[in-house]
Motif scaffolding. Structure first.
Motif, mmCIF file in Angstrom:
data_model
loop_
_atom_site.group_PDB
_atom_site.id
_atom_site.type_symbol
_atom_site.label_atom_id
_atom_site.label_comp_id
_atom_site.label_asym_id
_atom_site.label_seq_id
_atom_site.Cartn_x
_atom_site.Cartn_y
_atom_site.Cartn_z
ATOM 1 N N LEU A 1 2.905 15.862 0.218
ATOM 2 C CA LEU A 1 3.762 15.142 1.403
ATOM 3 C C LEU A 1 3.183 14.940 2.846
ATOM 4 N N ALA A 2 2.482 16.102 3.246
ATOM 5 C CA ALA A 2 1.806 15.949 4.542
ATOM 6 C C ALA A 2 0.850 14.843 4.375
ATOM 7 N N VAL A 3 -0.017 14.946 3.358
ATOM 8 C CA VAL A 3 -1.053 13.799 3.157
ATOM 9 C C VAL A 3 -0.491 12.634 3.132
ATOM 10 N N GLU A 4 0.710 12.459 2.498
ATOM 11 C CA GLU A 4 1.268 11.045 2.457
ATOM 12 C C GLU A 4 1.724 10.677 3.808
ATOM 13 N N ASP A 5 2.431 11.427 4.305
ATOM 14 C CA ASP A 5 3.007 11.036 5.556
ATOM 15 C C ASP A 5 1.859 10.545 6.474
ATOM 16 N N GLU B 1 4.579 15.970 17.159
ATOM 17 C CA GLU B 1 5.673 15.009 17.250
ATOM 18 C C GLU B 1 5.614 14.251 15.897
ATOM 19 N N MET B 2 4.357 13.815 15.963
ATOM 20 C CA MET B 2 3.951 12.679 14.545
ATOM 21 C C MET B 2 4.123 13.457 13.264
ATOM 22 N N ALA B 3 3.580 14.621 13.370
ATOM 23 C CA ALA B 3 3.455 15.214 12.210
ATOM 24 C C ALA B 3 5.020 15.938 11.578
ATOM 25 N N SER B 4 5.810 15.546 12.437
ATOM 26 C CA SER B 4 7.148 16.041 11.797
ATOM 27 C C SER B 4 7.709 15.122 10.883
ATOM 28 N N GLU B 5 8.478 15.615 10.127
ATOM 29 C CA GLU B 5 9.094 14.765 8.989
ATOM 30 C C GLU B 5 9.302 13.200 9.483
ATOM 31 N N PHE C 1 7.408 1.554 -1.091
ATOM 32 C CA PHE C 1 8.391 0.353 -1.748
ATOM 33 C C PHE C 1 9.541 1.127 -2.303
ATOM 34 N N HIS C 2 10.485 0.194 -2.519
ATOM 35 C CA HIS C 2 11.688 0.676 -2.992
ATOM 36 C C HIS C 2 11.764 -0.492 -4.061
ATOM 37 N N ALA C 3 12.016 0.382 -5.329
ATOM 38 C CA ALA C 3 12.395 -0.431 -6.311
ATOM 39 C C ALA C 3 13.798 0.095 -6.924
ATOM 40 N N PHE C 4 14.866 -0.939 -7.256
ATOM 41 C CA PHE C 4 16.004 -0.620 -7.270
ATOM 42 C C PHE C 4 16.446 -1.495 -8.659
ATOM 43 N N ASN C 5 16.467 -0.399 -9.701
ATOM 44 C CA ASN C 5 16.601 -1.280 -11.213
ATOM 45 C C ASN C 5 18.201 -1.602 -11.586
ATOM 46 N N GLU C 6 18.497 -2.254 -12.475
ATOM 47 C CA GLU C 6 19.766 -2.710 -13.005
ATOM 48 C C GLU C 6 20.917 -1.481 -12.630
ATOM 49 N N SER C 7 20.519 -0.590 -13.207
ATOM 50 C CA SER C 7 21.479 0.725 -13.425
ATOM 51 C C SER C 7 21.875 1.350 -11.943
ATOM 52 N N GLY C 8 21.241 0.893 -10.899
ATOM 53 C CA GLY C 8 21.763 1.345 -9.503
ATOM 54 C C GLY C 8 20.755 2.532 -9.128
ATOM 55 N N GLN C 9 19.658 2.668 -9.916
ATOM 56 C CA GLN C 9 18.766 3.877 -9.608
ATOM 57 C C GLN C 9 17.573 3.317 -8.681
ATOM 58 N N SER C 10 17.262 3.947 -7.592
ATOM 59 C CA SER C 10 16.231 3.474 -6.898
ATOM 60 C C SER C 10 15.184 4.502 -7.036
ATOM 61 N N THR C 11 13.896 3.815 -7.079
ATOM 62 C CA THR C 11 12.532 4.663 -6.964
ATOM 63 C C THR C 11 11.808 4.108 -6.021
ATOM 64 N N THR C 12 11.084 5.147 -5.378
ATOM 65 C CA THR C 12 10.214 4.887 -4.120
ATOM 66 C C THR C 12 9.086 5.492 -4.606
ATOM 67 N N HIS C 13 7.990 4.241 -4.530
ATOM 68 C CA HIS C 13 6.611 4.335 -4.683
ATOM 69 C C HIS C 13 5.877 4.439 -3.202
ATOM 70 N N SER C 14 5.174 5.626 -3.288
ATOM 71 C CA SER C 14 4.521 5.885 -1.835
ATOM 72 C C SER C 14 2.922 5.928 -2.050
ATOM 73 N N TRP C 15 2.364 6.845 -1.240
ATOM 74 C CA TRP C 15 0.967 7.016 -1.385
ATOM 75 C C TRP C 15 0.266 7.269 -2.494
ATOM 76 N N PRO C 16 0.930 8.241 -3.463
ATOM 77 C CA PRO C 16 0.287 8.539 -4.661
ATOM 78 C C PRO C 16 -0.089 6.944 -5.591
ATOM 79 N N ALA C 17 1.068 6.064 -5.706
ATOM 80 C CA ALA C 17 0.826 4.983 -6.144
ATOM 81 C C ALA C 17 -0.230 4.013 -5.583
ATOM 82 N N ILE C 18 -0.062 4.158 -4.218
ATOM 83 C CA ILE C 18 -0.985 3.110 -3.435
ATOM 84 C C ILE C 18 -2.574 3.396 -3.764
#
Lengths: 657, 225
Positions: free
Chosen positions: A173-177, A453-457, A188-205
């Motif tokens: 997470l630290a690396v990702e951030d 400050e930037m390193a904070s969540e 990226f947010h992906a929101f499928n039909e059943s209402g669930q959202s998944t987030t794609h971030s650094w691992p995907a990219i």
């Protein structure tokens, strides 16, 4: 309205016009749902691997024993070669991937992972240096024993630790951030039909930067959610993408709620209430995690300004230090001269005084032979005004000596004045030096403060999430009120209508451009795939839906239907195509890093491999600061392409480490 | 700076550099020999009544302490550590307050057998004015002795009266005598070798000053009061 040059204001106007509501209404709806216009793009940042160090002890092989190796890399084409297979090339490249993703062990093979005790990698994002260190006991692979440190260089040899602790999810997470911020990518947010959202971030990219086999997707690892296409768009750097993404997500959410409401009326209210409870629970959870937003953009800008100031301050300190040093030396010299001059003066005075008294005496004997001197000789000499001993005519006391004395006294005064003057100068310069050092220290402290400050969540995502949930809650309240017969609040605007308009307007902004780019990308992938030896490809078209339509040998097919060898070649083609197309279009945002592992693995002929390398070389020649690391079995074709100093070659039977 | 550049590094007249400050050296030697002299033996050398200074080596050792105020200060501090007499500390402070290590040091060259200065020139001046007489060696004796002739005493008094600047030499020799007393030249020399700067000075080079070290020692001793 031109596709890529619309401003945020024009965008709002277009939505307002399409939805027939005032701009202010549009603005408030969009704010509530956390939809922000992204009209311009941050500039391209480059990721460059600088060095990798592996330490540990091999066990269970024919060549057990400790190892400690460091490989350094730079921009351009780099090759990690061996004459045989399974000599550690893939392991090294896997370590690079793990380091970039902060994921350990990641793809590192279990046996290699067990051997390792210390993994260290340094990579730059433009001029900012990052370092990740992972340590564990050699021979152990229990995850609890693994510790990771992720740091950012804050000047010279100093590193600011952004994370230090167990090397698990938190390290990633630290690396990702850090990297998502540096590269200015949004999740990226992906929101499928059943209402669930998944987030794609650094691992995907970041997975799109590594090609190590036939893979499941043409680009990256994930086939669903139209990921390859979205990654393509991300690296192309089309404006308005994330806005579109946020708007369509919000729209889907709202429409899901509406569907609930339009369902069986007697069931609607309880279901709505259930949903409202769920939303409010999520909202409370999110609010509890929320801390005042960190304005990353402002902080980053601040950091850049201060970094530049730091250089000036450092130069100032060096300069004044140099001056102080030189003055100190001069002062020491001047003090020595003063002491010497005073000593000379004292000696001269003393000798003069002694001379005066001695000369009042009359010698009684010859200094040399002790023969006595006759007293009558003195009387005669006095009369003749000559010296009784040597006969020289008497002269007045040497006036020259008195002058010498006076001159020497003046010299002492001058020397003392010199010392006094230099002492003052040294004091002044020392004060100036302390002031400059203090300024530098303050600047460093300020920078460290900002970095901390930037390193904070990051709160940006959380804020948007909260806003989205608040909007949902409000909408649900409104729907429940309606179904219960209460008058719907006339204050609630028709979110759905506005969001539909938003999605449509935003989409049209980039659609034309996206189509053009997709077309170019498709052509480039086709060309390269053919070049690399994929047979009988008539066309490859990337549709806006995200799938690659391939016509091969007259038959329509798809990526997953290609054989392994073809898939590998197409993936490489895709990776290079992205770089090429994003270079042509000014807003390319590819991080400029590509790691290809064993591109010739799937029975690529020498001719095809040479063609592949030529394309790789061309990508490098045409794009600045790009880094491509290729791991391969050593082949003659490579020698023509890779510079002598840019390769690591485990020759004969030897291992890379 | 005025004519310094034409005169060599320290404004010292070139002629004086080559010839030395012989009269000053003669005065210093005279005070050493006179104040360090003793009553003659009832039987033996000399003309009976005149005081004798025994040992050229001893003269050299005393001369060393006169010429190096910082080494003298160090000896005084050593004595202070042994006896605790505060007047000794005060003396050392005076030496530094008057900048004596800078102003009064007359360097000596370290030869194989230690600090040595050829005293022929000043000695011949003293001899020619009938103030001091080197005694001929008696068979079996390796030591050089000097006889202090009667005019010497009157000369010294007059010198101080007429040239008050020369008082410093008498007072300094007095002070050194309180330390050196009538110890032998060898014993005094041994003390000198205790200083690493002295001991390790390459032969043929000037013995270096130890001002900073002694100053630090003084501060330490003062601080522990």
């Amino acid at each position: 309205m031109t596709t890529n040059q619309a401003t945020a204001a024009q965008w709002l106007d277009a939505i307002a016009a399409k939805a027939s509501v005032p701009v202010a209404t549009v603005q408030s709806v969009l704010d509530r749902h956390g939809i922000e216009p992204q009209a311009t793009l941050p500039r391209r940042r480059r990721v460059t691997v600088r060095s990798v160090t592996l330490k540990g002890e091999k066990m269970g092989t024919d060549q057990d024993g400790p190892f400690d190796r460091t490989w350094k890399f730079g921009t351009g084409l780099w090759a990690v070669l061996s004459d045989r297979n399974s000599r550690g090339k893939s392991s090294l490249l896997n370590v690079i991937q793990s380091s970039i993703r902060g994921e350990f062990p990641g793809r590192i093979k279990p046996d290699v992972w067990r051997w390792l005790s210390h993994v260290e990698a340094e990579f730059d994002v433009d001029a900012v240096a990052y370092r990740i260190i992972v340590e564990k006991p050699s021979g152990d692979d229990a995850l609890e024993t693994v510790r990771g440190t992720f740091s950012r260089r804050s000047g010279g040899d100093d590193w600011l630790d952004l994370y230090q602790g167990p090397a698990g999810q938190h390290l990633a997470l630290a690396v990702e951030d850090a990297l998502m911020t540096e590269l200015a990518f949004t999740k990226f947010h992906a929101f499928n039909e059943s209402g669930q959202s998944t987030t794609h971030s650094w691992p995907a990219i970041s997975s799109a930067l590594f090609v190590s086999g036939p893979g499941n997707a043409i680009f990256g690892e994930i086939r669903v959610d139209a990921m390859p296409l979205r990654l393509l768009q991300l690296f192309m750097g089309l404006p308005w993408i994330s806005t579109y993404s946020a708007a369509s997500t919000a729209l889907k959410r709202v429409q899901a709620n509406q569907r609930e409401r339009r369902g069986k009326p007697d069931k609607a209210t309880p279901r709505l209430r259930e949903r409202l409870d769920a939303v409010e629970r999520a909202l409370n959870g999110a609010r509890r995690r929320y801390r005042p937003a960190v304005d990353r953009a402002r902080l980053r800008l601040d950091l850049v300004t201060r970094d530049a100031e730091l250089v000036t301050l450092r130069n100032a300190v060096d300069e004044v230090r140099g001056q102080a040093g030189a003055l100190e030396q001069q002062l020491t010299g001047a003090r020595t001269i003063l002491a010497d001059t005073r000593r000379a003066l004292q000696q001269l005075r003393d000798d003069r005084a002694a001379g005066v008294v001695f000369r009042q005496l009359k010698p009684v004997c010859c200094p040399s032979c002790e023969t006595g001197i006759d007293s009558t000789k003195y009387q005669a000499a006095e009369a003749a005004e000559v010296c009784a001993v040597c006969g020289t005519r008497h002269t007045e006391a040497d006036p020259e000596e008195a002058i010498r004395l006076v001159d020497l006294e003046a010299d002492v005064e001058d020397a003392a004045a010199s010392v006094a003057r230099l002492e003052t100068e040294v004091a002044t310069t020392t004060r100036a030096m302390r002031a400059a050092e203090a300024k530098l220290a303050d600047a460093l402290k300020a920078i460290h403060g900002i970095e901390a400050e930037m390193a904070s969540e990051g709160e940006a995502e959380l804020e948007l999430e909260i806003r989205g949930l608040e909007a949902q809650a409000e909408q649900l309240h409104g729907l429940i009120a309606e179904t219960e017969g209460q008058t719907a609040s006339d204050a609630a605007p028709d979110d759905e209508k506005i969001l539909i308009a938003t999605v449509a307007v935003t989409k049209s902004l980039y659609d034309g451009l996206a189509r053009e780019i997709l077309s170019e990308a498709s052509q480039e992938i086709t060309r390269l795939s053919r070049l690399f030896g994929v047979e009988n490809v008539e066309s490859m078209e990337w549709g806006t839906g995200g799938a690659l339509s391939i016509v091969q040998g007259g038959t329509p097919t798809s990526f997953t239907k290609l054989n392994l060898g073809e898939r590998l070649r197409v993936r490489i083609a895709a990776a290079l195509a992205i770089i090429a197309v994003s270079r042509k279009r000014q807003f390319g945002r590819h991080p400029g890093l590509l790691v290809l592992d064993s591109p010739a693995a799937q029975e690529m002929t020498g001719v095809d491999f040479a063609a592949l390398l030529a394309s790789v070389q061309q990508a490098i020649d045409q794009t600045d600061d790009i880094q491509i690391i290729v791991g391969a079995v050593a082949r003659p074709e490579l020698r023509d392409v890779v510079l002598g100093g840019h390769q690591y070659h485990a020759e004969g039977d030897s291992f890379l480490f | 700076m005025t004519a310094a550049n034409t005169r060599g590094t320290h404004g010292v007249p070139a002629g004086a550099t080559q010839a030395g400050f012989h009269h000053r050296d003669a005065v210093r030697l005279l005070f050493i020999l006179a104040l360090g002299s003793e009553e003659p033996d009832p039987v033996g050398e000399g003309t009976g009544a005149n005081r004798i200074f025994r040992g050229e080596k001893r003269a050299m050792a005393i001369d060393f302490l006169v010429r190096y105020p910082d080494y003298l200060a160090d000896e005084l501090l050593t004595r202070y550590e042994a006896e605790g007499e505060p007047a000794l500390l005060a003396l050392v402070e005076q030496i530094f307050d008057a900048d004596e290590p800078d102003v009064r040091t007359v360097k000596m060259v370290r030869w194989r057998r230690g600090a040595f200065q050829n005293i022929e020139q000043p000695l011949s001046i003293l001899r020619s004015y009938g103030l001091v007489r080197p005694l001929k060696q008696i068979a079996g004796q390796r030591r050089h002795d000097f006889e202090i002739l009667p005019p010497a005493h009157e000369f010294m008094e007059r010198a101080i009266r007429e040239q008050p600047a020369l008082v410093w030499y008498r007072d300094r020799v007095d002070l050194v005598m309180t330390l050196a007393g009538f110890r032998s030249g060898s014993s005094l020399k041994d003390d000198q070798y205790l200083h690493p700067e002295y001991r390790d000075a390459p032969h043929g080079t000037e013995i270096p000053q130890i001002k900073d070290r002694v100053l630090a020692r003084l501060k330490r001793l003062k601080g522990s009061l």
